[in-house]
Design an enzyme around this catalytic site. Sequence first.
Site, PDB file in Angstrom:
ATOM      1  N   ALA A  47       0.815  -1.039   0.097  1.00 25.27           N
ATOM      2  CA  ALA A  47       0.093   0.120  -0.143  1.00 25.27           C
ATOM      3  C   ALA A  47       0.883   1.194  -0.008  1.00 25.27           C
ATOM      4  O   ALA A  47       2.196   1.082   0.056  1.00 25.27           O
ATOM      5  CB  ALA A  47      -0.879  -0.050   1.308  1.00 25.27           C
ATOM      6  N   LYS A  48       0.219   2.501  -0.086  1.00 28.00           N
ATOM      7  CA  LYS A  48       0.955   3.818  -0.107  1.00 28.00           C
ATOM      8  C   LYS A  48      -0.088   4.888   0.316  1.00 28.00           C
ATOM      9  O   LYS A  48      -1.286   4.705  -0.123  1.00 28.00           O
ATOM     10  CB  LYS A  48       1.625   3.979  -1.249  1.00 28.00           C
ATOM     11  N   GLY A  49       0.449   5.553   1.238  1.00 31.80           N
ATOM     12  CA  GLY A  49      -0.344   7.006   1.343  1.00 31.80           C
ATOM     13  C   GLY A  49       0.609   8.195   1.032  1.00 31.80           C
ATOM     14  O   GLY A  49       1.872   8.168   0.979  1.00 31.80           O
TER      15      GLY A  49
ATOM     16  N   ASP B 268       8.236   8.105   5.380  1.00 29.73           N
ATOM     17  CA  ASP B 268       8.378   8.340   4.143  1.00 29.73           C
ATOM     18  C   ASP B 268       8.802   9.452   3.699  1.00 29.73           C
ATOM     19  O   ASP B 268       9.134  10.462   4.455  1.00 29.73           O
ATOM     20  CB  ASP B 268       7.339   7.569   2.968  1.00 29.73           C
TER      21      ASP B 268
END
Length: 413
Positions: free
Chosen positions: A94-96, A131
Amino acid sequence: MTTLDTRWQNPSADDGRAGQSLTGVETRTEPYRRIHWTDPVTGAHGYLVIQTLVSGLATGGTRMRPGCTLSEVEDLARGMAAKTAVFGLPVGGAKGGIDFDPQDPRATGVLERFFADMKPWLDAHWVTAEDLGVTQQRIDDAFAAVGLGQSFHAAIQRSSNPADTLNRVRAGLEIMTDDGCVLGDVIGGYGVAQACLGVFETRAWMQPEVAIQGVGTMGGAAAFYLHEAGVHVVAMADALGTLYDPNGLDVPALLDLRDDYGTIDRSRVPLTVTQLPREAVLAVEADILVPAAISYAITPANVDDVAASVIVEAANTGVTREAEAMLAGRDVMVVPDIVANTGAAAWAWWLLFGWVGTDPADSFDRLYTEMRTKVARLLEESMRTGVSPRETAWSIAAANRAAMDNMPDAVIP
């Protein structure tokens, strides 16, 4: 206001492999879930992309930068799914991402409101971490503000003993190295350094030289551990420019001059170090170039400047696919991020499962072995088949995930 993509699958009905589609080559598979968020206070846009769920879980960091797009977050989520598969981790990707300046004084509030609206996913399915533009401390502070406590919350809640797992994670995140660094801050860069050293070993280079673009958490740690291994780091670039010394930079001394945003104080740089423009790092004569700053740093517009014979991606998607094809035409090899920069993510899950202890040597030794083995296999298969390292890595990811599909779900103790 939060708007949702119409293609939706209910995670409560998930069979443990939702949205999963890895093939032998990188493909733009449809993600399991997209969420587009708008901050009601600043109007900033944010995105969550769940590419795959494995055992109901997905992992991937949260970034914040001006200009962050849904397409970028999708690309990163897809890569994260491949990373977990390459390293055999029983979790999806996943990634935000948030389109906002992390140095803006309102950024903390933006991050907290983003996590508040993502709380159903953070509570049960999405494990996130630092990140680009967002430190782990800011992540943890925002989690505390929305009542979640710790960014591994979703995995901890699914463990057989949440209290013990939480204590293990907290102890792991407090581990200090012999150099006085927080282990979690440097383990990713250590992995990148081992990827570089694996390339040197394969190519039998005796006195290798490296140029590094970006000296933040990932790039700085990579530079430090390469220097410790006796490698000449001849160039390091930050937002102000490139620092160059053909005899090798004093990496530890320069890293001590950084501010919180990975910028080196030029007033204290030794006169023996040549100061060049920021983009000059690409043209430095070195065996390996490590893009460790931003995604898409090497593009068709600047690819002709690259002088190195190997690129090791420390940044997520440091090289665009078009630029990579152009580099291949010059026999410049790219060791992809889905192998080279997975050390921090892998370590976090080793910690969750109790596969490493509180002695930092446990973590360094395991990552040394895992990264060297994976890089050796990657390069061997790539040379044997004539297929690019990136395509080879995606094939390895597909094979690993297929094997895990036939195994019982892993249980976090």
